[in-house]
Scaffold this motif. Structure first.
Motif, short mmCIF file in Angstrom:
data_model
loop_
_atom_site.label_atom_id
_atom_site.label_comp_id
_atom_site.label_asym_id
_atom_site.label_seq_id
_atom_site.Cartn_x
_atom_site.Cartn_y
_atom_site.Cartn_z
N THR A 276 -34.45 -3.53 -37.69
CA THR A 276 -33.51 -2.60 -37.08
C THR A 276 -32.34 -3.40 -36.51
OG1 THR A 276 -34.53 -2.65 -34.90
CG2 THR A 276 -35.40 -1.07 -36.47
N VAL A 277 -31.16 -2.83 -36.61
CA VAL A 277 -29.95 -3.51 -36.17
C VAL A 277 -29.30 -2.71 -35.05
CG1 VAL A 277 -27.71 -4.43 -36.90
CG2 VAL A 277 -29.63 -4.40 -38.52
N VAL A 278 -29.24 -3.30 -33.89
CA VAL A 278 -28.61 -2.67 -32.72
C VAL A 278 -27.38 -3.49 -32.35
CG1 VAL A 278 -28.88 -2.07 -30.29
CG2 VAL A 278 -30.78 -1.70 -31.89
N GLU A 279 -26.23 -2.85 -32.34
CA GLU A 279 -25.00 -3.57 -32.03
C GLU A 279 -24.70 -3.58 -30.53
OE1 GLU A 279 -20.78 -3.79 -34.11
OE2 GLU A 279 -21.00 -1.88 -33.07
N THR A 280 -24.93 -2.45 -29.88
CA THR A 280 -24.54 -2.31 -28.47
C THR A 280 -25.63 -1.58 -27.70
OG1 THR A 280 -22.21 -2.14 -29.14
CG2 THR A 280 -22.74 -1.43 -26.91
N VAL A 281 -25.95 -2.08 -26.51
CA VAL A 281 -26.90 -1.40 -25.62
C VAL A 281 -26.16 -1.09 -24.31
CG1 VAL A 281 -29.11 -1.53 -24.42
CG2 VAL A 281 -28.82 -2.70 -26.62
N LEU A 282 -26.20 0.17 -23.90
CA LEU A 282 -25.54 0.62 -22.68
C LEU A 282 -26.52 1.41 -21.84
CD1 LEU A 282 -22.23 1.94 -24.31
CD2 LEU A 282 -22.41 -0.08 -22.88
N PRO A 283 -26.31 1.48 -20.52
CA PRO A 283 -27.16 2.35 -19.71
C PRO A 283 -26.89 3.81 -20.01
CG PRO A 283 -25.42 1.39 -18.36
CD PRO A 283 -25.33 0.73 -19.71
N LEU A 284 -27.85 4.66 -19.73
CA LEU A 284 -27.71 6.10 -19.97
C LEU A 284 -26.42 6.65 -19.36
CD1 LEU A 284 -29.02 8.80 -20.97
CD2 LEU A 284 -30.10 8.96 -18.72
N THR A 285 -26.06 6.12 -18.20
CA THR A 285 -24.87 6.62 -17.50
C THR A 285 -23.56 6.29 -18.22
OG1 THR A 285 -25.02 4.61 -16.17
CG2 THR A 285 -25.92 6.62 -15.21
N ASP A 286 -23.62 5.40 -19.22
CA ASP A 286 -22.42 5.05 -20.00
C ASP A 286 -22.36 5.80 -21.33
OD1 ASP A 286 -21.30 3.41 -18.15
OD2 ASP A 286 -21.64 1.53 -19.22
N ALA A 287 -22.90 7.00 -21.37
CA ALA A 287 -22.89 7.79 -22.61
C ALA A 287 -21.47 8.05 -23.11
CB ALA A 287 -23.63 9.11 -22.41
N ARG A 288 -20.53 8.24 -22.19
CA ARG A 288 -19.14 8.47 -22.61
C ARG A 288 -18.62 7.27 -23.40
NH1 ARG A 288 -15.99 10.99 -17.32
NH2 ARG A 288 -17.26 12.89 -17.12
N ARG A 289 -18.86 6.08 -22.87
CA ARG A 289 -18.42 4.85 -23.55
C ARG A 289 -19.09 4.74 -24.93
NH1 ARG A 289 -14.94 1.63 -25.37
NH2 ARG A 289 -15.51 -0.56 -25.57
N ALA A 290 -20.36 5.09 -24.99
CA ALA A 290 -21.08 5.04 -26.27
C ALA A 290 -20.43 5.96 -27.29
CB ALA A 290 -22.54 5.42 -26.06
N HIS A 291 -20.02 7.15 -26.86
CA HIS A 291 -19.37 8.08 -27.77
C HIS A 291 -17.99 7.59 -28.20
CE1 HIS A 291 -21.70 12.03 -28.01
NE2 HIS A 291 -22.51 11.15 -27.47
N GLU A 292 -17.28 6.95 -27.28
CA GLU A 292 -15.98 6.36 -27.66
C GLU A 292 -16.17 5.30 -28.74
OE1 GLU A 292 -14.61 4.94 -23.92
OE2 GLU A 292 -13.99 6.93 -23.20
N LEU A 293 -17.22 4.48 -28.60
CA LEU A 293 -17.48 3.43 -29.58
C LEU A 293 -17.87 4.01 -30.93
CD1 LEU A 293 -19.48 0.88 -27.39
CD2 LEU A 293 -17.20 0.54 -28.35
N ILE A 294 -18.73 5.03 -30.93
CA ILE A 294 -19.20 5.59 -32.20
C ILE A 294 -18.04 6.24 -32.96
CG2 ILE A 294 -19.87 7.97 -31.57
CD1 ILE A 294 -22.28 5.76 -33.43
N GLU A 295 -17.05 6.72 -32.21
CA GLU A 295 -15.93 7.40 -32.86
C GLU A 295 -14.93 6.45 -33.50
OE1 GLU A 295 -14.40 10.21 -30.02
OE2 GLU A 295 -16.13 11.54 -30.27
N THR A 296 -15.09 5.13 -33.25
CA THR A 296 -14.24 4.17 -33.96
C THR A 296 -14.62 4.12 -35.44
OG1 THR A 296 -15.69 2.26 -33.61
CG2 THR A 296 -14.06 2.74 -31.89
N GLY A 297 -15.89 4.50 -35.74
CA GLY A 297 -16.35 4.48 -37.13
C GLY A 297 -16.62 3.11 -37.69
N HIS A 298 -16.65 2.09 -36.83
CA HIS A 298 -16.81 0.72 -37.33
C HIS A 298 -17.97 -0.01 -36.65
CE1 HIS A 298 -13.24 0.94 -39.79
NE2 HIS A 298 -12.56 1.40 -38.77
N THR A 299 -18.99 0.73 -36.29
CA THR A 299 -20.13 0.07 -35.67
C THR A 299 -21.03 -0.55 -36.73
OG1 THR A 299 -21.33 2.16 -35.67
CG2 THR A 299 -20.15 1.58 -33.66
#
Length: 308
Positions: A276-299
């Motif tokens: 399994t390949v995990v690029e970024t780990v964030l705390p649950l409270t950083d869900a907004r940041r996670a969504h910003e990253l996923i929307e770049t389309g380049h993870t």
């Protein structure tokens, strides 16, 4: 008892994700209550949040997103015999994963792979099950066949590459310049840098195309298929007119939650055949940041929220 969850109260951008205190759910007879240790983000999460999927998957507000979870069984329903409190599990749930607890039907839950932690296990369910079903059940990929996997460095793509290799297929994978080494590391036989090369000029006689991109990439993919080949898209319905024109099959497939598929994937992981390949780990409270990253389309691989 209350718990923390990340909820949305309307459609919108990442800013609509909000941390709330809400009541902890209870398991019914055929369900398990999972204490969530990690939950992964999928591109479909951001599309659902933005309202792009409401024609197919309308949300009832307030809504808690998240389909990929890994954690421990807190409570098993009266009809559930395969799990007990304390079991380490992972699951493909209908929603509710961005929270400290989630309930799931027992038939979408499996024992977590023993050889990886909860963060890496949470990265598996949606992408792993979708890749497995698309290649094996729908495309019926066989040893010796050639498969083209678009966005091969992405969440579904990297699992698809490894599963296709495990099947004995010859794998062509597209990715950006920065991900070419990663494709080699995954075992791609013919990496294609889509930023430098039009894939249809470098690839031909493909038995199976797995389309994880859509749009004009999907349309151009028909040109590389053999007669009677198959294009399976997980992002948008492909043109049946184009399929007829090229003498191929074209299928739109969304994936179905399956405990047996999760158990099969767990075995592949524990046997060292799938990573399994995990690029970024964030705390649950950083869900907004996670969504910003996923929307770049380049993870590369997955973005995971760590709950515990």
């Amino acid at each position: 008892m209350n718990m923390k969850a990340i909820r949305i109260h309307q459609y919108g951008g990442p800013e609509v994700l909000a941390e709330v205190e809400t009541q902890r759910p209870a398991a019914s007879a055929d369900e398990v209550l999972i204490k969530v240790h990690a939950a992964a983000i999928n591109p479909v999460d951001s599309k659902m949040r933005a309202g792009h999927m409401k024609a197919f998957f309308p949300l009832t507000f307030p809504a808690t997103l998240g389909r990929d979870v890994s954690g421990t069984v807190e409570e098993a329903g009266s009809k559930v015999t395969q799990f007990k409190r304390g079991d380490e599990v992972y699951a493909l749930v209908q929603g509710g994963g961005y929270a400290e607890f989630v309930v799931a039907k027992a038939d979408v839950v499996a024992k977590k792979p023993r050889t990886i932690d909860h963060v890496h296990a949470a990265a598996v369910p949606v992408a792993g099950v979708t890749a497995l079903q698309a290649l094996v059940d729908v495309a019926q990929l066989k040893a010796g066949q050639k498969v083209l996997i678009h966005a091969a460095a992405g969440g579904v793509g990297n699992f698809a590459v490894q599963l296709a290799k495990a099947k004995g297929a010859y794998v062509v994978g597209t990715a950006s310049t920065k991900n070419q080494k990663f494709l080699n590391d995954l075992g791609v036989d013919q990496p294609v840098d889509y930023q430098k090369t039009r894939f249809e000029e470098a690839v031909r006689d493909v038995d199976v195309v797995l389309d994880t991109v859509g749009g004009e990439t999907q349309e151009r993919s028909f040109k590389v298929l053999k007669k009677a080949g198959i294009l399976v898209s997980i992002v948008q319905p492909p043109s049946q007119e184009s399929a007829t024109k090229y003498g191929v099959r074209a299928v739109f497939y969304g994936g179905q939650a399956s405990a047996s598929n999760l158990a099969e994937i767990a075995k592949l992981i524990d046997d060292g055949k799938l990573k399994t390949v995990v690029e970024t780990v964030l705390p649950l409270t950083d869900a907004r940041r996670a969504h910003e990253l996923i929307e770049t389309g380049h993870t590369r691989g997955k973005i995971v929220l760590k709950v515990i």
